[in-house]
Scaffold this active site. Structure first.
Site, PDB file in Angstrom:
ATOM      1  N   CYS A 161       1.049  -1.212  -0.342  1.00 36.30           N
ATOM      2  CA  CYS A 161       0.129  -0.689   0.004  1.00 36.30           C
ATOM      3  C   CYS A 161       0.428   1.318   0.221  1.00 36.30           C
ATOM      4  CB  CYS A 161      -1.103   0.148   1.218  1.00 36.30           C
ATOM      5  SG  CYS A 161      -1.598   1.556   1.305  1.00 36.30           S
ATOM      6  N   CYS A 163      -0.048   4.076   1.169  1.00 34.81           N
ATOM      7  CA  CYS A 163       0.056   5.330   1.709  1.00 34.81           C
ATOM      8  C   CYS A 163       0.798   5.724   2.683  1.00 34.81           C
ATOM      9  CB  CYS A 163      -1.412   4.780   3.330  1.00 34.81           C
ATOM     10  SG  CYS A 163       0.052   3.765   3.838  1.00 34.81           S
ATOM     11  N   ASP A 205      16.412  40.426   0.817  1.00 34.96           N
ATOM     12  CA  ASP A 205      15.625  41.625   1.233  1.00 34.96           C
ATOM     13  C   ASP A 205      16.517  41.952   2.569  1.00 34.96           C
ATOM     14  OD1 ASP A 205      13.646  43.827   2.837  1.00 34.96           O
ATOM     15  OD2 ASP A 205      13.286  44.071   1.233  1.00 34.96           O
TER      16      ASP A 205
END
Length: 344
Positions: A161, A163, A205
């Site tokens: 599986c 998952c 920045d």
């Protein structure tokens, strides 16, 4: 959400009433004191005031806002009590819009996540079919016990599986976006987050990355035969008591130099311009060059332009109406990084 206060001071029939921020509606008039954050977007009612918008824009130096100009929720009032008219509905202020951007970013799938979705769409049914064959074929074709092969088929299905792959990727992306948001960085989606892993060079920045957000005096340029110590003494005397970061930095500079500041009289804040005061019978004024109602002399304007082109914030000091006695410049202080690559 911590940038937005829970309560606000609403002006009702000339009286100050504390109300929950959730009760504010467009058109309401509220009052905010120095050091407090604005609870909603609005328009300034007063003539002018300074606001610290660094949490929203990254600009470390407070900005001047004038009557009817727009203000963002989360900005900090710097120098005076202000009143503003609410313009944003509940859930639609600047902070709410940032939150919506974060939610949209979390919903955008990274390339690897899209690949795994396509992969699992075919892989999962295939593994279910293989597990079914493992369960049924040995008992039906070779008279094997059902209990053994059901167990083995389910074990195969569990191991095969996907998952772990399918679930771990969005979980990791969501975690990364949330961690960045807590530190003030908005990463617009899993695709951008994945791209960060391939970066070789980064351009920063200034505010909050390479700098500390604390301006320091960098240049003191006396004019008209003035000495640096005398210039700082006169300017420092009229800046005493101000809460503006530039003024605080200047006072700190005079203290480091051991200067004794005389008591200034008739100190006055010039709305949206600067400050003025009387020191030892002479009137001095400090102002931003762009806020003067007359043009700078050519030599002074040239020096101001050179300093501003270096990214510095400048003011001009005057004695009387128009006698320029000096120029003072500030710049944000830099963080020192341990392993900063040399420029190429």
């Amino acid at each position: 959400m911590e940038l937005v206060p829970e309560n606000a001071i609403k002006i009702v029939n000339g009286k100050r009433v504390e109300v929950p921020v959730s009760d504010l509606q467009p058109g309401d008039v509220i009052e905010a004191s120095p050091g407090s954050r604005l609870p909603a977007d609005g328009q300034l009612i007063d003539a002018a005031a300074s606001f610290d918008e660094s949490a929203l824009t990254g600009e470390s130096i407070p900005v001047e806002r004038f009557k009817s100009e727009g203000l963002m929720a989360g900005a900090v009032v710097v120098d005076r009590v202000v009143r503003l008219t609410i313009t944003s509905k509940q859930g639609e202020n600047a902070i709410d819009r940032i939150l919506h951007l974060i939610e949209e970013a979390e919903s955008r799938k990274a390339p690897i996540e899209r690949f795994l979705d396509k992969f699992s769409r075919w892989y999962t049914p295939l593994m279910m079919l293989v597990a079914l064959l493992v369960i049924t074929m040995p008992p039906l074709l070779f008279a094997q016990p059902w209990e053994t092969w059901i167990y083995r088929g389910l074990a195969l299905l569990l191991i095969a599986c996907p998952c772990a792959l399918v679930i771990s990727t969005p979980a990791a992306i969501t975690s990364g976006l949330a961690a960045a948001a807590r530190r003030g960085a908005l990463i617009k989606g899993g695709a951008a987050l994945e791209q960060l892993g391939r970066l070789e060079k980064v351009a920063f920045d200034k505010t909050g990355t390479l700098t500390k957000g604390k301006p320091q005096v960098t240049d003191v340029l006396p004019l008209q035969g003035w000495e640096e110590e005398a210039l700082l003494t006169a300017v420092g005397a009229i800046e005493v008591g101000s809460s503006h970061p530039l003024a605080l930095s200047l006072i700190e500079k005079t203290q480091q130099m051991g200067l004794v500041l005389p008591e200034a009289e008739d100190r006055e804040t010039l709305v949206g311009s600067g400050v003025r005061g009387v020191v030892n019978g002479n009137t001095y004024r400090v102002s931003a060059p762009s806020r003067l109602d007359f043009e700078l002399p050519q030599d002074v304007a040239k020096q101001v332009k050179q300093l501003e082109e270096q990214g510095k914030t400048t003011v001009v000091a005057m004695e009387g109406r128009d006698q320029f006695i000096g120029i003072i410049a500030w710049q944000d202080s830099y963080e020192r990084m341990r392993s900063w690559p040399s420029p190429s």
